[in-house]
Design an enzyme around this catalytic site. Structure first.
Site, mmCIF file in Angstrom:
data_model
loop_
_atom_site.group_PDB
_atom_site.id
_atom_site.type_symbol
_atom_site.label_atom_id
_atom_site.label_comp_id
_atom_site.label_asym_id
_atom_site.label_seq_id
_atom_site.Cartn_x
_atom_site.Cartn_y
_atom_site.Cartn_z
ATOM 1 N N ASP A 130 0.865 -1.179 0.000
ATOM 2 C CA ASP A 130 0.000 0.000 0.000
ATOM 3 C C ASP A 130 0.905 1.234 0.000
ATOM 4 O OD1 ASP A 130 -1.921 1.957 0.438
ATOM 5 O OD2 ASP A 130 -2.887 0.916 2.096
ATOM 6 N N ASP A 169 -3.369 7.137 -3.889
ATOM 7 C CA ASP A 169 -3.217 6.079 -2.880
ATOM 8 C C ASP A 169 -3.702 4.775 -3.522
ATOM 9 O OD1 ASP A 169 -3.263 4.473 -0.618
ATOM 10 O OD2 ASP A 169 -4.653 5.732 0.517
ATOM 11 N N HIS A 222 -11.478 6.254 2.103
ATOM 12 C CA HIS A 222 -11.512 7.614 2.653
ATOM 13 C C HIS A 222 -11.433 8.635 1.530
ATOM 14 C CE1 HIS A 222 -7.077 7.411 2.089
ATOM 15 N NE2 HIS A 222 -7.265 6.155 2.466
ATOM 16 N N HIS A 241 -6.942 11.760 4.933
ATOM 17 C CA HIS A 241 -8.275 11.326 5.388
ATOM 18 C C HIS A 241 -9.093 12.589 5.631
ATOM 19 C CE1 HIS A 241 -7.336 6.982 6.185
ATOM 20 N NE2 HIS A 241 -6.119 7.479 6.169
ATOM 21 N N GLU A 293 -10.819 1.044 -0.767
ATOM 22 C CA GLU A 293 -9.901 -0.055 -0.449
ATOM 23 C C GLU A 293 -10.572 -1.165 0.362
ATOM 24 O OE1 GLU A 293 -6.678 1.088 2.130
ATOM 25 O OE2 GLU A 293 -7.703 2.901 2.772
ATOM 26 N N GLU A 318 -6.819 -1.500 -3.790
ATOM 27 C CA GLU A 318 -7.192 -0.086 -3.641
ATOM 28 C C GLU A 318 -6.859 0.715 -4.890
ATOM 29 O OE1 GLU A 318 -6.349 3.570 -0.466
ATOM 30 O OE2 GLU A 318 -4.910 1.923 -0.628
#
Length: 306
Positions: A81, A92, A165, A173, A198, A291
């Protein structure tokens, strides 16, 4: 702004592809983590958060501490990640890979190998389902409901207390949580919302708990400290990392590790920084994750990290 999100996404996609090829038996986790972080900076981006390499029952938030001796072993479910940013606009993304090795079939019976591969497939399907649901006006709870249904078809459970998020400039976030279960949230997505989606999938109970040692932290608020070393560490955190998460390992380049750890504990206890302990599936069952980062538009979304 969208250009920066997309540029960060292309860098993340490239780095995650290159890093995934390194995963194999006996690879030191710290070598994988440092490869990812170095490649992000070499690509002209900033590191949005310390690279996470979470293995098997560890679902998230593991990054190597100083002198990490842990290694990847054949058959491990390795969750990679990582995140990059351009001018604070973040991408992300995460994948799960079963670590290859010559003794894979000797270590695991056929049913276990099939189940672990199926966990990876379920996380892939869950993410595809979630992304297909994303559009202007989509209710967040319904995205979670669709993910939960997709995972159930594989005979597994999503992890209920881990969510995706929303993202904003310099903010990993930023307010919205994107669930993997139907949490009945009727909040509707708006055009321009940026989301990291994710789903985590397990054959356990679908819940994670904290482990003991955090290696990732984030600045929370200014507070006074009497200890000169703690003041110095705190100034460095605010100067170098701002609102983005950082690693104990990064700070160890400028501070003695034992004194650094004591200062980080003091800062955490005072709620000046927020610690992120690694998260473990409650029943020690293995976990897969997938994700992408998306930007909401009209009746679909842009996937920046594909």
């Amino acid at each position: 702004m969208i250009d920066s999100y997309e540029k960060a996404g292309k860098i993340v996609s490239k780095v995650i592809s290159e890093a995934s090829k390194l995963i194999k038996n006996d690879l030191a986790i710290i070598d994988l983590v440092e490869f990812v972080e170095n490649e992000i900076t070499k690509s002209g981006a900033g590191i949005a958060f310390p690279c996470n390499v979470s293995i098997n029952e560890i679902a998230a938030h593991y990054t190597s501490p100083v002198n990490d001796e842990n290694k990847i072993v054949t058959g491990d479910l390795v969750k990679l990640d990582l995140g990059a940013h351009i001018d604070g606009y973040i991408a992300d993304s995460a994948i799960t890979i079963m670590a290859p090795g010559d003794d894979l079939e000797e270590k695991f019976d056929e049913n276990t190998l099939a189940k672990n591969q199926k966990l990876i497939e379920a996380s892939d399907a869950a993410l595809e389902t979630a992304i297909s649901t994303v559009r202007v006006g989509a209710e967040i709870g319904k995205i979670g409901a669709n993910v939960e249904e997709a995972v159930a078809k594989y005979g597994f459970k999503p992890i209920a207390n881990l969510t995706g998020h929303s993202l904003d400039q310099w903010n990993l976030h930023s307010g919205l949580s994107i669930p993997s279960v139907n949490d009945k949230n009727t909040t509707k997505l708006k055009e321009g919302d940026v989301l990291a989606i994710e789903p985590f999938v397990t054959d356990g109970v679908g819940w994670v708990t904290d482990t003991l040692s955090p290696y990732i932290y984030r600045f929370l608020k200014d507070k006074p400290f009497r200890m000169a070393h703690t003041q110095k560490v705190f100034r460095e955190i605010k100067k170098e990392y701002g609102t983005l998460p950082f690693s104990q390992r990064w700070l160890s380049k400028d501070f003695n590790v034992n004194r650094l750890n004591a200062s980080l504990r003091q800062l955490s206890q005072a709620m000046a920084i927020y610690p992120y302990p690694a998260l473990r599936e409650k029943t020690n069952c293995w976990v897969a994750q997938k994700e992408h980062t998306v930007i909401v538009e009209g009746d679909s979304c842009i996937i920046t990290t594909k």
